[in-house]
Motif scaffolding. Structure first.
Motif, PDB file in Angstrom:
ATOM      1  N   ILE A 189      -4.475   5.769   7.495  1.00  0.00           N
ATOM      2  CA  ILE A 189      -3.235   6.527   7.435  1.00  0.00           C
ATOM      3  C   ILE A 189      -3.478   7.885   8.077  1.00  0.00           C
ATOM      4  O   ILE A 189      -4.493   8.545   7.814  1.00  0.00           O
ATOM      5  N   PHE A 190      -2.560   8.294   8.960  1.00  0.00           N
ATOM      6  CA  PHE A 190      -2.699   9.536   9.730  1.00  0.00           C
ATOM      7  C   PHE A 190      -1.648  10.552   9.277  1.00  0.00           C
ATOM      8  O   PHE A 190      -0.479  10.201   9.084  1.00  0.00           O
ATOM      9  N   VAL A 191      -2.079  11.811   9.150  1.00  0.00           N
ATOM     10  CA  VAL A 191      -1.201  12.841   8.601  1.00  0.00           C
ATOM     11  C   VAL A 191      -1.431  14.172   9.314  1.00  0.00           C
ATOM     12  O   VAL A 191      -2.576  14.567   9.559  1.00  0.00           O
ATOM     13  N   VAL A 192      -0.334  14.871   9.638  1.00  0.00           N
ATOM     14  CA  VAL A 192      -0.381  16.274  10.066  1.00  0.00           C
ATOM     15  C   VAL A 192      -0.341  17.118   8.798  1.00  0.00           C
ATOM     16  O   VAL A 192       0.567  16.963   7.972  1.00  0.00           O
ATOM     17  N   THR A 193      -1.291  18.014   8.627  1.00  0.00           N
ATOM     18  CA  THR A 193      -1.522  18.648   7.319  1.00  0.00           C
ATOM     19  C   THR A 193      -0.596  19.799   6.978  1.00  0.00           C
ATOM     20  O   THR A 193      -0.526  20.209   5.822  1.00  0.00           O
ATOM     21  N   ALA A 194       0.066  20.420   7.959  1.00  0.00           N
ATOM     22  CA  ALA A 194       0.917  21.605   7.780  1.00  0.00           C
ATOM     23  C   ALA A 194       0.123  22.896   7.719  1.00  0.00           C
ATOM     24  O   ALA A 194       0.690  23.957   7.440  1.00  0.00           O
ATOM     25  N   ASN A 195      -1.178  22.863   8.004  1.00  0.00           N
ATOM     26  CA  ASN A 195      -1.960  24.107   8.008  1.00  0.00           C
ATOM     27  C   ASN A 195      -1.319  25.130   8.940  1.00  0.00           C
ATOM     28  O   ASN A 195      -0.931  24.801  10.052  1.00  0.00           O
ATOM     29  N   GLY A 196      -1.173  26.376   8.465  1.00  0.00           N
ATOM     30  CA  GLY A 196      -0.464  27.369   9.256  1.00  0.00           C
ATOM     31  C   GLY A 196      -0.831  28.798   8.922  1.00  0.00           C
ATOM     32  O   GLY A 196      -1.905  29.069   8.356  1.00  0.00           O
ATOM     33  N   VAL A 197       0.077  29.706   9.239  1.00  0.00           N
ATOM     34  CA  VAL A 197      -0.166  31.139   9.085  1.00  0.00           C
ATOM     35  C   VAL A 197       0.216  31.589   7.676  1.00  0.00           C
ATOM     36  O   VAL A 197       0.831  30.847   6.902  1.00  0.00           O
ATOM     37  N   ASP A 198      -0.139  32.842   7.363  1.00  0.00           N
ATOM     38  CA  ASP A 198       0.224  33.400   6.064  1.00  0.00           C
ATOM     39  C   ASP A 198       1.586  34.084   6.153  1.00  0.00           C
ATOM     40  O   ASP A 198       2.292  33.978   7.165  1.00  0.00           O
ATOM     41  N   GLU A 199       1.968  34.789   5.094  1.00  0.00           N
ATOM     42  CA  GLU A 199       3.286  35.434   5.055  1.00  0.00           C
ATOM     43  C   GLU A 199       3.468  36.461   6.160  1.00  0.00           C
ATOM     44  O   GLU A 199       4.580  36.687   6.630  1.00  0.00           O
ATOM     45  N   GLY A 200       2.388  37.117   6.567  1.00  0.00           N
ATOM     46  CA  GLY A 200       2.491  38.138   7.609  1.00  0.00           C
ATOM     47  C   GLY A 200       2.641  37.574   9.005  1.00  0.00           C
ATOM     48  O   GLY A 200       2.942  38.316   9.951  1.00  0.00           O
ATOM     49  N   HIS A 201       2.410  36.272   9.185  1.00  0.00           N
ATOM     50  CA  HIS A 201       2.572  35.580  10.469  1.00  0.00           C
ATOM     51  C   HIS A 201       1.614  36.065  11.549  1.00  0.00           C
ATOM     52  O   HIS A 201       1.853  35.825  12.739  1.00  0.00           O
ATOM     53  N   ILE A 202       0.530  36.728  11.183  1.00  0.00           N
ATOM     54  CA  ILE A 202      -0.457  37.172  12.179  1.00  0.00           C
ATOM     55  C   ILE A 202      -1.867  36.805  11.754  1.00  0.00           C
ATOM     56  O   ILE A 202      -2.847  37.395  12.214  1.00  0.00           O
ATOM     57  N   ASN A 203      -1.969  35.815  10.870  1.00  0.00           N
ATOM     58  CA  ASN A 203      -3.286  35.414  10.393  1.00  0.00           C
ATOM     59  C   ASN A 203      -3.238  33.947   9.996  1.00  0.00           C
ATOM     60  O   ASN A 203      -2.279  33.492   9.372  1.00  0.00           O
ATOM     61  N   VAL A 204      -4.288  33.219  10.350  1.00  0.00           N
ATOM     62  CA  VAL A 204      -4.456  31.845   9.901  1.00  0.00           C
ATOM     63  C   VAL A 204      -5.516  31.868   8.810  1.00  0.00           C
ATOM     64  O   VAL A 204      -6.705  32.020   9.099  1.00  0.00           O
ATOM     65  N   PRO A 205      -5.126  31.770   7.543  1.00  0.00           N
ATOM     66  CA  PRO A 205      -6.089  31.921   6.452  1.00  0.00           C
ATOM     67  C   PRO A 205      -7.213  30.890   6.453  1.00  0.00           C
ATOM     68  O   PRO A 205      -8.316  31.177   5.986  1.00  0.00           O
ATOM     69  N   SER A 206      -6.928  29.678   6.977  1.00  0.00           N
ATOM     70  CA  SER A 206      -7.916  28.593   6.903  1.00  0.00           C
ATOM     71  C   SER A 206      -8.131  27.938   8.264  1.00  0.00           C
ATOM     72  O   SER A 206      -7.760  26.783   8.494  1.00  0.00           O
ATOM     73  N   PRO A 207      -8.749  28.667   9.205  1.00  0.00           N
ATOM     74  CA  PRO A 207      -8.930  28.107  10.555  1.00  0.00           C
ATOM     75  C   PRO A 207      -9.867  26.902  10.591  1.00  0.00           C
ATOM     76  O   PRO A 207      -9.795  26.098  11.523  1.00  0.00           O
ATOM     77  N   LYS A 208     -10.732  26.773   9.583  1.00  0.00           N
ATOM     78  CA  LYS A 208     -11.631  25.623   9.548  1.00  0.00           C
ATOM     79  C   LYS A 208     -10.960  24.382   8.955  1.00  0.00           C
ATOM     80  O   LYS A 208     -11.484  23.278   9.075  1.00  0.00           O
ATOM     81  N   ALA A 209      -9.834  24.581   8.310  1.00  0.00           N
ATOM     82  CA  ALA A 209      -9.134  23.454   7.693  1.00  0.00           C
ATOM     83  C   ALA A 209      -8.537  22.549   8.762  1.00  0.00           C
ATOM     84  O   ALA A 209      -8.132  23.014   9.829  1.00  0.00           O
TER      85      ALA A 209
END
Length: 562
Positions: free
Chosen positions: A238-258
């Protein structure tokens, strides 16, 4: 994200089942982590026999086309006491995006808890509801609490946005809590866990969870605003796009390794492989806001969130799963191993990403569609960012498969922002055609805007060499699937969140104003009618067993001729 956010009988049973038996036997004989072409074909044969619409797009190719069902109405009345062609209706919450899905005599829809089915379960929740296909009676529901982190990960009252995927007696979906869920299609109806004291089971109408993969806890995914992927099953994976994205400030990716994209064993929920390409640049020494914007605009970093869905293709005997990334790149992987096969940048190199309508660089809400050895997809953004310039792409899968093995970095994108596939500069590109982008001043004056095709949330419907695709601004476009030539377009006068759907020689598409427009299939525009559903339609009408299912924001309708 704002809150305003879309057999009949057995077919010649002897022959069909014989064919199916041969295919299934071949599949069973194969070994390894994934059954590829034979299994996919067996699934499609079974879907045709049962007339199921068991996953987003109806099949692994994700094409919004149904060639089986006939005699589908294109008019109805939902007013109480004046119903016309309404087989049944079912109350949902106040927001509904996920589905509808029809399989195994049941209909599934994702919603919120604004109209509770269980009086003991109150407050804001993500809900998957299951109804009986024949009469719409409520069977069971899966209930998911909201994340304590709030709207940055799980937007208020948006409910369960994933469109489920049903296979056999299992239903798979992504919850609002960023969990990949496997549940039994029977819910509690077989008495399993009857009398259990576990607080997870609130009533006999609750879901029976088989396994759950918590992507936040186990994979460190940071979903931006919501999790919405419609899972794709091919063979045992089963294949899934995880939704990993930016934080509330929209200028940071909290989990780039995810991971942004994962492959999971469908039986156990065990992670098989993952890919985080949209964040890799951040792991290579990027700093804060200035570097973030620079990397985004170079196409090396995800922009916002990742809410699209994967598709499956086989080209020249090579199976591949296609992932639309949050950096605006389309990537193809070997399904069994996660090996990158090719990638394609779906934005001009000079485009810039900005929150709101002024930006020219986008990612994906739409899903890639595989048709005639090509893949079709348009770019878009969260509708909170409003309308803006868009691009619709047709990519030659045979060229992508071949050139991806020899090109630097597996890149088969057009070169130098030249979108003419016949230009010598694109000899190593898999571009087949492009539609959209800025237009001349003369054309802008004629069409009333300075671009040809806008941001889209819509997945293509392709049949008989014709592409139908909507855009957020409310236009439905009809194009030649081989050349990209536009035959016609139509202004629906309201935002389009869902997709066009082809069935029975007609094209159906819904709007935020609650209208379902119906067009005759063909190169010449012919409007057949409009159905007023009274509530916003932010999903796609679908058909199974001669019945059309329309998911409005608060009611699920089954529409059929008496």
């Amino acid at each position: 994200m704002k809150s305003y956010r879309t057999l009949r009988r057995w077919l010649a049973a002897g022959i069909s089942l014989a064919v199916l038996g041969v295919v299934v036997a071949l599949v069973a004989h194969r070994s390894g982590p994934i059954e590829t072409a034979q299994k996919a074909r067996a699934d499609e044969i079974q879907a045709k026999i049962s007339h199921a619409w068991a996953l987003f797009g109806g099949s692994a190719s994700r094409n919004m086309v149904n060639t089986l069902d006939k005699n589908i109405p294109f008019e109805c009345n939902v007013d109480k006491g004046q119903e016309k062609n309404i087989k049944w209706s079912a109350q949902l919450g106040s927001k509904s995006y996920g589905g509808p899905i029809i399989a195994g005599g049941q209909v599934y829809a994702g919603t919120n808890n604004e109209a509770p089915r269980n009086p003991k379960i109150t407050g804001d929740k993500g809900i998957l509801m299951c109804f009986k296909e024949s009469d719409g009676s409520f069977l069971w529901q899966a209930v998911h609490d909201k994340l304590a982190s709030g709207i940055v990960n799980d937007w208020t009252r948006e409910g369960l946005c994933s469109t489920p995927c049903v296979e056999g007696n299992r239903v798979y979906y992504v919850s609002n809590r960023c969990e990949l869920v496997c549940a039994a299609t029977h819910g509690f109806l077989d008495g399993k866990n009857d009398g259990a004291q576990d607080e997870q089971y609130k009533s006999k109408l609750d879901a029976d969870f088989i396994w759950r993969l918590d992507m936040m806890k186990e994979l460190n995914v940071f979903p931006h605003n919501m999790s919405a992927c419609a899972p794709l099953i091919v063979g045992s994976i089963i294949f899934v796009v995880t939704a990993n994205g930016v934080d509330e400030g929209h200028i940071n990716v909290p989990s780039p390794k995810a991971p942004s994209f994962i492959a999971v064993d469908k039986k156990t929920g065990k992670l098989l492989w993952s890919d985080n390409s949209p964040s890799v640049a951040l792991l290579q020494g990027a700093g804060k806001e200035a570097d973030f914007k620079q990397l985004v605009n170079k196409g090396e970093l995800l922009m916002h969130g990742q809410w699209s869905n994967p598709a499956y293709a086989e080209v020249n005997g090579h199976p591949q799963v296609i992932f639309p990334g949050g950096d605006g790149w389309l990537r193809s992987f070997e399904p069994a191993t996660g090996k990158l096969l090719w990638k394609f940048d779906c934005n001009p190199k000079d485009s810039k990403y900005e929150l709101g309508g002024r930006g020219t660089r986008s990612d994906f809400i739409a899903t890639p569609v595989v048709y005639d050895k090509k893949v079709y997809i348009g770019v878009g953004q969260d509708p909170e960012h409003y309308e803006g310039v868009g691009h619709l792409w047709c990519i030659d899968l045979e060229k992508a498969d071949r050139l991806g093995q020899t090109n630097k970095d597996n890149d088969v994108s057009p070169r130098n922002d030249n979108f003419d596939p016949k230009n010598p500069v694109n000899k190593d590109s898999a571009l087949h055609w492009h539609f959209g982008g800025p237009v001349s001043a003369d054309l802008a004056a004629k069409i009333g805007r300075d671009y040809q095709f806008g941001r889209t949330m819509s997945t293509c419907a392709i049949h008989d060499g014709i592409v139908y695709v909507g855009e957020l601004a409310g236009y439905l476009h009809c194009l030649d699937a081989q050349t990209g030539e536009e035959y016609w377009n139509h202004d629906l006068k309201a935002a389009i969140w869902g997709s066009a759907y082809w069935v029975d020689g007609k094209v159906y598409i819904g709007t935020e104003d609650g209208d379902i427009y119906v067009f005759s299939h063909g190169k010449e525009k012919k409007v057949l009618g409009k159905m007023d559903m009274k509530h916003a339609v932010r999903s796609t009408p679908v058909v199974a067993n001669g019945v059309m299912y329309i998911l409005t924001e608060s009611v699920l309708y089954a529409i059929a001729k008496p």
